[in-house]
Design an enzyme around this catalytic site. Structure first.
Site, PDB file in Angstrom:
ATOM      1  N   GLY A  46      13.947  13.527  12.523  1.00  0.00           N
ATOM      2  CA  GLY A  46      15.284  13.010  12.803  1.00  0.00           C
ATOM      3  C   GLY A  46      15.402  11.580  12.303  1.00  0.00           C
ATOM      4  O   GLY A  46      14.402  10.873  12.178  1.00  0.00           O
ATOM      5  N   GLN A  51      18.876   3.195  11.763  1.00  0.00           N
ATOM      6  CA  GLN A  51      17.499   3.013  11.293  1.00  0.00           C
ATOM      7  C   GLN A  51      17.422   2.655   9.819  1.00  0.00           C
ATOM      8  O   GLN A  51      16.371   2.238   9.335  1.00  0.00           O
ATOM      9  CB  GLN A  51      16.677   4.282  11.538  1.00  0.00           C
ATOM     10  CG  GLN A  51      16.391   4.538  13.006  1.00  0.00           C
ATOM     11  CD  GLN A  51      15.558   5.800  13.169  1.00  0.00           C
ATOM     12  OE1 GLN A  51      16.087   6.891  13.200  1.00  0.00           O
ATOM     13  NE2 GLN A  51      14.247   5.648  13.266  1.00  0.00           N
ATOM     14  N   CYS A  91       8.502   7.748  16.441  1.00  0.00           N
ATOM     15  CA  CYS A  91       9.744   7.295  15.796  1.00  0.00           C
ATOM     16  C   CYS A  91       9.398   6.653  14.471  1.00  0.00           C
ATOM     17  O   CYS A  91       8.437   5.898  14.389  1.00  0.00           O
ATOM     18  CB  CYS A  91      10.431   6.278  16.714  1.00  0.00           C
ATOM     19  SG  CYS A  91      11.967   5.626  16.051  1.00  0.00           S
ATOM     20  N   LEU A  92      10.183   6.953  13.434  1.00  0.00           N
ATOM     21  CA  LEU A  92       9.916   6.372  12.111  1.00  0.00           C
ATOM     22  C   LEU A  92      10.031   4.849  12.141  1.00  0.00           C
ATOM     23  O   LEU A  92       9.468   4.181  11.288  1.00  0.00           O
ATOM     24  CB  LEU A  92      10.870   6.952  11.069  1.00  0.00           C
ATOM     25  CG  LEU A  92      10.699   8.454  10.765  1.00  0.00           C
ATOM     26  CD1 LEU A  92      11.725   8.907   9.733  1.00  0.00           C
ATOM     27  CD2 LEU A  92       9.286   8.763  10.290  1.00  0.00           C
ATOM     28  N   HIS A 133      16.827  11.655  21.399  1.00  0.00           N
ATOM     29  CA  HIS A 133      16.142  10.494  20.810  1.00  0.00           C
ATOM     30  C   HIS A 133      17.034   9.823  19.753  1.00  0.00           C
ATOM     31  O   HIS A 133      17.213   8.609  19.762  1.00  0.00           O
ATOM     32  CB  HIS A 133      14.808  10.963  20.201  1.00  0.00           C
ATOM     33  CG  HIS A 133      14.048   9.907  19.468  1.00  0.00           C
ATOM     34  ND1 HIS A 133      12.789   9.487  19.840  1.00  0.00           N
ATOM     35  CD2 HIS A 133      14.358   9.186  18.353  1.00  0.00           C
ATOM     36  CE1 HIS A 133      12.381   8.547  18.997  1.00  0.00           C
ATOM     37  NE2 HIS A 133      13.302   8.358  18.078  1.00  0.00           N
ATOM     38  N   GLU A 134      17.606  10.633  18.864  1.00  0.00           N
ATOM     39  CA  GLU A 134      18.466  10.091  17.802  1.00  0.00           C
ATOM     40  C   GLU A 134      19.746   9.501  18.387  1.00  0.00           C
ATOM     41  O   GLU A 134      20.223   8.451  17.952  1.00  0.00           O
ATOM     42  CB  GLU A 134      18.817  11.157  16.761  1.00  0.00           C
ATOM     43  CG  GLU A 134      17.633  11.788  16.043  1.00  0.00           C
ATOM     44  CD  GLU A 134      16.610  10.784  15.551  1.00  0.00           C
ATOM     45  OE1 GLU A 134      16.998   9.669  15.166  1.00  0.00           O
ATOM     46  OE2 GLU A 134      15.419  11.113  15.571  1.00  0.00           O
ATOM     47  N   HIS A 137      19.367   6.001  19.510  1.00  0.00           N
ATOM     48  CA  HIS A 137      19.380   4.994  18.441  1.00  0.00           C
ATOM     49  C   HIS A 137      20.795   4.446  18.223  1.00  0.00           C
ATOM     50  O   HIS A 137      20.964   3.296  17.826  1.00  0.00           O
ATOM     51  CB  HIS A 137      18.903   5.605  17.117  1.00  0.00           C
ATOM     52  CG  HIS A 137      17.408   5.622  16.956  1.00  0.00           C
ATOM     53  ND1 HIS A 137      16.647   4.474  16.920  1.00  0.00           N
ATOM     54  CD2 HIS A 137      16.532   6.644  16.798  1.00  0.00           C
ATOM     55  CE1 HIS A 137      15.377   4.793  16.743  1.00  0.00           C
ATOM     56  NE2 HIS A 137      15.269   6.118  16.673  1.00  0.00           N
TER      57      HIS A 137
END
Ligand code: NI
Length: 176
Positions: A46, A51, A91-92, A133-134, A137
């Site tokens: 995701g 991000q 997480c990226l 999660h996304e 953000h």
């Protein structure tokens, strides 16, 4: 050298409240498609627009890697949540950091697709986890904010390391 286009903690742009998309334009579609590429390159499931420094309420995800499971949602709203479950997240924007987080087990999320269609998506398991999660953000929330305090203390060193890398990269950009 980090070639990823994904912003890393503690970049302050990850902490902004993202703005609503007023219209799904071809530019927005193209940029969202590019996000799928970045997500794949970075081996994520995701990716939220903030991000990559794009401050809009949009995220993309794909938990299976199959093209037909690509999901992009614009201006998402969580319409319903049910149950609770614990899962390990990463997480990226927080490379090397993994921790268990408690979140709702099942959800319904409403939003607009890249085709401009209004949809309601029911999700559970990893899909629900990824969506929540996304979604966070878009409100400047990172999963480490939801980790139990005792666990968070054990992540302190790694977070400090990310802070040092961030400062170092800022210094090298300023020196150019
Ligand atoms: Ni993330």
């Amino acid at each position: 050298m980090d070639k990823s286009e994904v912003l890393k903690f503690p970049d302050p742009r990850l902490r902004r409240i993202a703005e609503k998309v007023s219209e799904v334009t071809p530019e927005i579609r193209a940029r969202a498609e590019h996000m799928f590429e970045i997500m794949k390159d970075d081996k994520g499931i995701g990716l939220a627009a903030p991000q990559i420094g794009w401050n809009v309420r949009l995220f993309v995800m794909n938990v299976t890697g199959e093209a037909e499971d690509n999901l992009a949602l614009i201006n998402p709203v969580i319409a319903n949540k049910d149950g609770r479950c614990t899962m390990e997240e990463g997480c990226l924007s927080l490379p090397g950091i993994y921790a268990k987080v408690v979140r709702p087990e099942k959800i319904v999320i409403e939003g607009t697709t890249l085709d401009g269609e209004e949809v309601a998506v029911e999700a559970e398991g990893l899909n629900a986890r990824c969506i929540l999660h996304e979604y966070d953000h878009l409100d400047g929330i990172l999963f480490i904010d939801k980790v139990a305090p005792a666990k968070k203390r054990t992540l302190k060193k790694k977070l400090k390391k990310l802070e040092e890398i961030y400062k170092e990269q800022k210094r090298s950009v300023a020196a150019k």
